[in-house]
Structure formats: C-alpha cells, structure tokens
Scaffold this motif. Structure first.
Motif, PDB file in Angstrom:
ATOM      1  N   LEU A  13      52.544  35.899  42.193  1.00 48.07           N
ATOM      2  CA  LEU A  13      51.141  36.316  42.104  1.00 48.07           C
ATOM      3  C   LEU A  13      50.234  35.160  41.715  1.00 48.07           C
ATOM      4  O   LEU A  13      49.061  35.121  42.092  1.00 48.07           O
ATOM      5  CB  LEU A  13      51.005  37.456  41.077  1.00 48.07           C
ATOM      6  N   LYS A  14      50.784  34.197  40.977  1.00 50.57           N
ATOM      7  CA  LYS A  14      49.979  33.046  40.548  1.00 50.57           C
ATOM      8  C   LYS A  14      49.524  32.189  41.727  1.00 50.57           C
ATOM      9  O   LYS A  14      48.632  31.349  41.569  1.00 50.57           O
ATOM     10  CB  LYS A  14      50.775  32.185  39.561  1.00 50.57           C
ATOM     11  N   LEU A  15      50.128  32.387  42.894  1.00 48.78           N
ATOM     12  CA  LEU A  15      49.683  31.638  44.066  1.00 48.78           C
ATOM     13  C   LEU A  15      48.240  31.972  44.420  1.00 48.78           C
ATOM     14  O   LEU A  15      47.538  31.146  45.022  1.00 48.78           O
ATOM     15  CB  LEU A  15      50.587  31.940  45.269  1.00 48.78           C
ATOM     16  N   ILE A  16      47.805  33.181  44.077  1.00 49.18           N
ATOM     17  CA  ILE A  16      46.452  33.574  44.471  1.00 49.18           C
ATOM     18  C   ILE A  16      45.577  34.001  43.298  1.00 49.18           C
ATOM     19  O   ILE A  16      44.368  34.129  43.446  1.00 49.18           O
ATOM     20  CB  ILE A  16      46.477  34.708  45.522  1.00 49.18           C
ATOM     21  N   LEU A  17      46.157  34.258  42.130  1.00 50.91           N
ATOM     22  CA  LEU A  17      45.320  34.632  40.983  1.00 50.91           C
ATOM     23  C   LEU A  17      45.844  33.967  39.718  1.00 50.91           C
ATOM     24  O   LEU A  17      47.011  33.574  39.629  1.00 50.91           O
ATOM     25  CB  LEU A  17      45.228  36.154  40.814  1.00 50.91           C
ATOM     26  N   GLY A  18      44.974  33.825  38.735  1.00 53.07           N
ATOM     27  CA  GLY A  18      45.351  33.206  37.473  1.00 53.07           C
ATOM     28  C   GLY A  18      45.855  34.237  36.483  1.00 53.07           C
ATOM     29  O   GLY A  18      45.224  35.272  36.276  1.00 53.07           O
ATOM     30  N   VAL A  19      47.005  33.961  35.903  1.00 51.95           N
ATOM     31  CA  VAL A  19      47.584  34.845  34.891  1.00 51.95           C
ATOM     32  C   VAL A  19      47.527  34.137  33.553  1.00 51.95           C
ATOM     33  O   VAL A  19      48.098  33.047  33.387  1.00 51.95           O
ATOM     34  CB  VAL A  19      49.031  35.214  35.247  1.00 51.95           C
ATOM     35  N   ASP A  20      46.831  34.732  32.590  1.00 54.97           N
ATOM     36  CA  ASP A  20      46.683  34.142  31.266  1.00 54.97           C
ATOM     37  C   ASP A  20      47.926  34.405  30.422  1.00 54.97           C
ATOM     38  O   ASP A  20      48.487  33.504  29.804  1.00 54.97           O
ATOM     39  CB  ASP A  20      45.430  34.715  30.589  1.00 54.97           C
ATOM     40  N   ALA A  21      48.372  35.665  30.415  1.00 55.61           N
ATOM     41  CA  ALA A  21      49.553  36.056  29.637  1.00 55.61           C
ATOM     42  C   ALA A  21      49.907  37.478  30.027  1.00 55.61           C
ATOM     43  O   ALA A  21      49.202  38.114  30.818  1.00 55.61           O
ATOM     44  CB  ALA A  21      49.264  35.964  28.138  1.00 55.61           C
ATOM     45  N   TRP A  22      50.998  38.001  29.485  1.00 57.58           N
ATOM     46  CA  TRP A  22      51.312  39.402  29.698  1.00 57.58           C
ATOM     47  C   TRP A  22      51.983  39.988  28.469  1.00 57.58           C
ATOM     48  O   TRP A  22      52.638  39.299  27.694  1.00 57.58           O
ATOM     49  CB  TRP A  22      52.165  39.620  30.943  1.00 57.58           C
ATOM     50  N   THR A  23      51.747  41.274  28.301  1.00 59.30           N
ATOM     51  CA  THR A  23      52.338  42.018  27.197  1.00 59.30           C
ATOM     52  C   THR A  23      53.365  42.978  27.786  1.00 59.30           C
ATOM     53  O   THR A  23      53.700  42.910  28.959  1.00 59.30           O
ATOM     54  CB  THR A  23      51.257  42.803  26.437  1.00 59.30           C
ATOM     55  N   GLU A  24      53.834  43.883  26.985  1.00 57.66           N
ATOM     56  CA  GLU A  24      54.811  44.863  27.454  1.00 57.66           C
ATOM     57  C   GLU A  24      54.218  45.771  28.519  1.00 57.66           C
ATOM     58  O   GLU A  24      54.927  46.254  29.414  1.00 57.66           O
ATOM     59  CB  GLU A  24      55.320  45.700  26.283  1.00 57.66           C
ATOM     60  N   ASN A  25      52.910  45.981  28.461  1.00 56.22           N
ATOM     61  CA  ASN A  25      52.277  46.947  29.362  1.00 56.22           C
ATOM     62  C   ASN A  25      51.290  46.340  30.356  1.00 56.22           C
ATOM     63  O   ASN A  25      50.993  46.967  31.381  1.00 56.22           O
ATOM     64  CB  ASN A  25      51.541  48.023  28.542  1.00 56.22           C
ATOM     65  N   GLN A  26      50.778  45.154  30.062  1.00 58.80           N
ATOM     66  CA  GLN A  26      49.697  44.629  30.894  1.00 58.80           C
ATOM     67  C   GLN A  26      49.870  43.141  31.185  1.00 58.80           C
ATOM     68  O   GLN A  26      50.384  42.390  30.352  1.00 58.80           O
ATOM     69  CB  GLN A  26      48.342  44.842  30.201  1.00 58.80           C
ATOM     70  N   VAL A  27      49.413  42.755  32.376  1.00 56.79           N
ATOM     71  CA  VAL A  27      49.305  41.341  32.747  1.00 56.79           C
ATOM     72  C   VAL A  27      47.842  40.962  32.622  1.00 56.79           C
ATOM     73  O   VAL A  27      46.980  41.547  33.299  1.00 56.79           O
ATOM     74  CB  VAL A  27      49.795  41.104  34.188  1.00 56.79           C
ATOM     75  N   ILE A  28      47.528  40.012  31.750  1.00 53.82           N
ATOM     76  CA  ILE A  28      46.143  39.619  31.493  1.00 53.82           C
ATOM     77  C   ILE A  28      45.748  38.505  32.454  1.00 53.82           C
ATOM     78  O   ILE A  28      46.430  37.477  32.543  1.00 53.82           O
ATOM     79  CB  ILE A  28      45.961  39.135  30.038  1.00 53.82           C
ATOM     80  N   GLN A 133      44.329  29.820  50.164  1.00 50.82           N
ATOM     81  CA  GLN A 133      43.033  29.389  49.639  1.00 50.82           C
ATOM     82  C   GLN A 133      41.981  30.462  49.890  1.00 50.82           C
ATOM     83  O   GLN A 133      41.136  30.742  49.036  1.00 50.82           O
ATOM     84  CB  GLN A 133      42.616  28.079  50.302  1.00 50.82           C
ATOM     85  N   SER A 134      42.046  31.070  51.062  1.00 52.18           N
ATOM     86  CA  SER A 134      41.112  32.146  51.390  1.00 52.18           C
ATOM     87  C   SER A 134      41.300  33.330  50.456  1.00 52.18           C
ATOM     88  O   SER A 134      40.328  33.929  49.978  1.00 52.18           O
ATOM     89  CB  SER A 134      41.320  32.582  52.843  1.00 52.18           C
ATOM     90  N   ALA A 135      42.571  33.677  50.182  1.00 51.09           N
ATOM     91  CA  ALA A 135      42.838  34.813  49.296  1.00 51.09           C
ATOM     92  C   ALA A 135      42.316  34.546  47.888  1.00 51.09           C
ATOM     93  O   ALA A 135      41.738  35.437  47.246  1.00 51.09           O
ATOM     94  CB  ALA A 135      44.343  35.094  49.246  1.00 51.09           C
ATOM     95  N   ARG A 136      42.491  33.323  47.390  1.00 51.03           N
ATOM     96  CA  ARG A 136      41.985  32.985  46.050  1.00 51.03           C
ATOM     97  C   ARG A 136      40.473  33.102  46.011  1.00 51.03           C
ATOM     98  O   ARG A 136      39.892  33.611  45.040  1.00 51.03           O
ATOM     99  CB  ARG A 136      42.408  31.559  45.684  1.00 51.03           C
ATOM    100  N   ARG A 137      39.830  32.618  47.061  1.00 54.10           N
ATOM    101  CA  ARG A 137      38.366  32.669  47.114  1.00 54.10           C
ATOM    102  C   ARG A 137      37.874  34.107  47.144  1.00 54.10           C
ATOM    103  O   ARG A 137      36.901  34.464  46.459  1.00 54.10           O
ATOM    104  CB  ARG A 137      37.880  31.904  48.345  1.00 54.10           C
ATOM    105  N   ARG A 138      38.540  34.949  47.911  1.00 52.10           N
ATOM    106  CA  ARG A 138      38.122  36.341  48.027  1.00 52.10           C
ATOM    107  C   ARG A 138      38.274  37.074  46.696  1.00 52.10           C
ATOM    108  O   ARG A 138      37.478  37.956  46.367  1.00 52.10           O
ATOM    109  CB  ARG A 138      38.947  37.046  49.106  1.00 52.10           C
ATOM    110  N   LEU A 139      39.285  36.711  45.938  1.00 54.42           N
ATOM    111  CA  LEU A 139      39.521  37.394  44.664  1.00 54.42           C
ATOM    112  C   LEU A 139      38.483  37.038  43.597  1.00 54.42           C
ATOM    113  O   LEU A 139      38.155  37.862  42.753  1.00 54.42           O
ATOM    114  CB  LEU A 139      40.919  37.051  44.131  1.00 54.42           C
ATOM    115  N   ARG A 140      37.967  35.819  43.649  1.00 51.56           N
ATOM    116  CA  ARG A 140      37.057  35.414  42.566  1.00 51.56           C
ATOM    117  C   ARG A 140      35.575  35.470  42.944  1.00 51.56           C
ATOM    118  O   ARG A 140      34.717  35.313  42.080  1.00 51.56           O
ATOM    119  CB  ARG A 140      37.404  34.004  42.104  1.00 51.56           C
ATOM    120  N   ASP A 141      35.291  35.682  44.235  1.00 54.71           N
ATOM    121  CA  ASP A 141      33.908  35.662  44.698  1.00 54.71           C
ATOM    122  C   ASP A 141      33.373  37.084  44.838  1.00 54.71           C
ATOM    123  O   ASP A 141      33.947  37.919  45.531  1.00 54.71           O
ATOM    124  CB  ASP A 141      33.832  34.945  46.054  1.00 54.71           C
ATOM    125  N   ARG A 142      32.250  37.362  44.234  1.00 54.17           N
ATOM    126  CA  ARG A 142      31.657  38.706  44.292  1.00 54.17           C
ATOM    127  C   ARG A 142      31.343  39.141  45.724  1.00 54.17           C
ATOM    128  O   ARG A 142      31.369  40.318  46.050  1.00 54.17           O
ATOM    129  CB  ARG A 142      30.355  38.756  43.472  1.00 54.17           C
TER     130      ARG A 142
END
Length: 432
Positions: A13-28, A133-142
């Motif tokens: 998933l990090k290929l297209i989005l940034g992951v800060d951390a994760w807990t038992e229930n959530q990926v931040i 690159q297109s997928a990353r742009r689409r995820l962060r651009d309104r």
C-alpha cells in the motif's frame, strides 16, 4: 507465489499512499485522503486489510494479473483501444450479467484483495510504471476526490480501503462468480468479452502479465537526445517509408507495429530481387567459360530465366524471403544493428541467439556470428517467418500467432525489425 502477510500488504500500500503507523485496529495515514468536499479519510481499518490478505492467501492460483478461487475469479482487463478506463466507467458504470447457470460477471474497480496482490507484484518490478505516480496524485489531490459509495453515505458508514484504493488505481477488472467450483474461468472470460464487444462495440482482453504496465519490451529512444537535445535533420527521407515508420511508432498493437516496420523493408523487395536476377544473368554471360556459339550455354541462361519466372509466378510475386535477405545484405549494417539492440536491451542479443517465438519454427539468430552471410540468412528467415505467422492464420500443423496471447513474445521481436527498418530508411535518405 508465497503467502502474503499483513506487513507485506502494508508495504504494498505504501507504493501509492503514506502510512504513518498502525495500531491493533487502525492504519494511520500520514496524509488524509479527500473523499469529497466535506469528508477526509485519515485511517484504514486493519480488520479489512487482514481479511483481504486472508482472501489472497486462500486463492487456488494467482499471478500479478489474476486471482482465482474455487468459486470465483478476478482478472485484469486491458483496453484494445486508447480509451482510458474512466471512459468505460463513466459511460457504462458497472456492467453486471447473471446467466442461467448461476455464473455472475461484473466489470468494475478492483477488489481490495486484487489491489493488494497487484501492488505486491508491481513492488517486485524493477521499473515502476507511471500509473503508480498517477494513483498517488489522485489520492492526495482534491480534484480527484472519490466519494464514498451511496449505501455507505446513506448509512453514515466510513469509506472503506477497497473503495479508496480501487478507485485510485487505473485498473479495470472482470470478476466472475460461480455457484459451483470451476477451472474454466479463462474460457468464461473470453466468452464474456466477446459478448461485450458484440453488444457494445467495446473491445477488452485479459492481461497475461504486467509487461504492458512496466513498459517492458518497448524500444527506448530517450538516450539519443538526452544529453544535447535533438539535432535538426540533415537528410530528407522517402515519404512512404516515413509514414510506415510513424504508424509503427504510434501503434499500440505489437502486430501492427511489426507489420508496419516490415513494410519498410518490403518496399524494396521487387527492386533488389530484380537487380539480383539481372546480376545473375550478367555473370553467366560474362563468365569466360560462356560461349554464344554453344547451345548448352544459351540453354543454361534460358533455364535460369524460366525457373526464376516460374517461381515468381507460382508464388504470386518475388521470392520474399530471398528478397528480404537481399534488402538486409544491401542496406543493413549488422554491427550497427547489434549496437542498437544492445543499447536498447542487452539481454535481447542472447534471447535471439537461443530462443525463437513459439509461433515460428526453431529460428535462432546469432547476431554476433563470425560469418555475416550466415547472420543475414538466419535473420531473414526469422523476420520472414514471424511476418508470415502474423499474416496467415490457416488451421493446420504450422505454428500460428494468437493475438494478445503471444503479444509478449512478439514484443521482443519488434526491436530487431525496427532497427533494420531504420537503417533502410536512413540508407535511402538524401542529404539536404
């Protein structure tokens, strides 16, 4: 493929989005994803991702393009036109069809298990495609915000990872679900895609590998002008040849590419064949052992002429393989060809030496062979038989080319014919 674990899924998933951390229930997420003008997604559900990982690991077979279970299958689709995926989605939304055998077909965005497996396969690729690159742009651009599905919005539920990732990836998949276990999903997919083309004039095919995404096999030219920019042309070229070349460069179909490059060499078949024929007759007459007073010598010349004419008549034209060999001999410099192939992809030299396309007979060609005449003869045979496999589709014992199925193999043959065609064009250029 080995089993996937949760950590590997996160790495994918990090290929297209940034992951800060994760807990038992959530990926931040380190950057929230805009869903619409009011809502943003800043975390993903761990349980949803783990369920998708479990689904991937329960497949009966999988590749970078296909996931198969006993009762269902999901395959990547490739458009046979230049229309992007979005055109299909906007015009037809999601096409779903259920037949009387209890088989359900649907085309749409990829499921989360498929997305994770697809990203994992891309992660292993040496060349990351532009689509990421297109997928990353689409995820962060309104401007590319993807609203939640209607049921989720109405019920006040959060957006799912499947919705967000599936919408961001420019990938279209065909999902087939069956009421009983099956092993013929490939045949079912072919049948559905035929029906789709028949009903809507829309042509798709299933992907066999990820080469079309990673751009493998495409002739790379940027290096020639990267350092100093493009020079102004110093020669003019034959218009017909340039048009064939432009068609080949712009074509998406490997088959059309190959045939367009071949047409450049074919342009001179009649000329070189006739020139060679005249030269053979001239040598016979000019030979010191030839005498106009001996009937046997005259008959030898007549035999050469009639046999050549008969062969041309029987074959409906010149001996094309012989003519191709003459074109290569006259206009193609083999050391330069080797250099062009090596600069494009050095592994192809060994590939041509040891391997032939499955839709031809065993026709390896050692481009670095010591005897140039043998290299040209082998090269002409390989190019000509490849061309014949593309043009002729008679049912029989001879190897045949199957569109789309053999595209990956054919793609590796394109640099060989392209670099030959380029030399033919340049050889007939005129200095300005």
């Amino acid at each position: 493929m080995t089993e996937m674990n949760f950590e590997e899924a996160i790495d994918s998933l990090k290929l297209i989005l940034g992951v800060d951390a994760w807990t038992e229930n959530q990926v931040i997420l380190d950057q929230p994803i805009p869903l619409d003008t009011e809502n943003r997604l800043d975390r993903l559900d761990v349980a949803e991702i783990k369920a998708a990982v479990s689904s991937v690991n329960s497949t009966s077979s999988r590749s970078g393009c296909t996931l198969s279970w006993a009762n269902k299958c999901e395959l990547m689709l490739i458009s046979n036109s230049s229309a992007p995926r979005g055109v299909f989605i906007r015009e037809f939304a999601e096409i779903t069809s259920l037949d009387e055998n209890g088989i359900k077909y649907s085309i749409g965005e990829p499921s989360l298990p498929y997305s994770l497996n697809f990203l994992s396969a891309l992660k292993e690729s040496a060349r990351q495609p532009v689509m990421l690159q297109s997928a990353r742009r689409r995820l962060r651009d309104r401007r590319y915000a993807y609203p939640m599905s209607e049921p989720n919005r109405q019920e006040g539920l959060p957006a799912t990872a499947e919705e967000v990732i599936g919408a961001a990836l420019p990938v279209l998949t065909l999902k087939i679900e069956s009421m009983r276990p099956r092993q013929d999903y490939s045949e079912l997919a072919e049948a559905f895609l035929f029906q789709l083309a028949y009903s809507y004039d829309i042509s798709y095919r299933t992907a066999y590998n990820l080469d079309h995404l990673t751009d493998r096999g495409r002739v790379r030219r940027r290096g020639r002008a990267a350092d100093a920019g493009m020079d102004a042309p110093r020669m003019t070229y034959t218009s017909d040849l340039v048009h064939h070349y432009q068609l080949a460069v712009s074509a998406e179909s490997p088959m059309l590419k190959y045939l367009s490059y071949y047409h450049i060499a074919e342009h001179f078949f009649e000329k070189v064949f006739n020139d060679d024929f005249v030269e053979q007759v001239r040598k016979k007459i000019a030979d010191p052992s030839f005498s106009l007073k001996r009937s046997k010598d005259i008959q030898g010349v007549i035999k050469l002429v009639t046999s050549t004419q008969r062969k041309v008549r029987d074959e409906g034209g010149v001996d094309e393989q012989r003519a191709l060999a003459l074109v290569l001999e006259r206009y193609v410099d083999i050391p330069r060809l080797v250099g062009d192939v090596r600069a494009n992809d050095s592994s192809l030299i060994e590939h041509y030496r040891t391997t032939s396309p499955s839709f031809t007979e065993n026709l390896p060609v050692n481009l670095e062979g010591e005897k140039e005449s043998e290299v040209i003869t082998a090269l002409a045979k390989r190019i000509y038989q490849t061309r014949n496999s593309l043009v002729h589709a008679k049912d029989g014992s001879r190897p045949k080319y199957f569109p789309f199925v053999n595209d990956a193999e054919l793609t590796k043959e394109i640099p060989l014919i392209r670099f030959c065609a380029e030399q033919v064009i340049i050889e007939h250029g005129k200095v300005i």
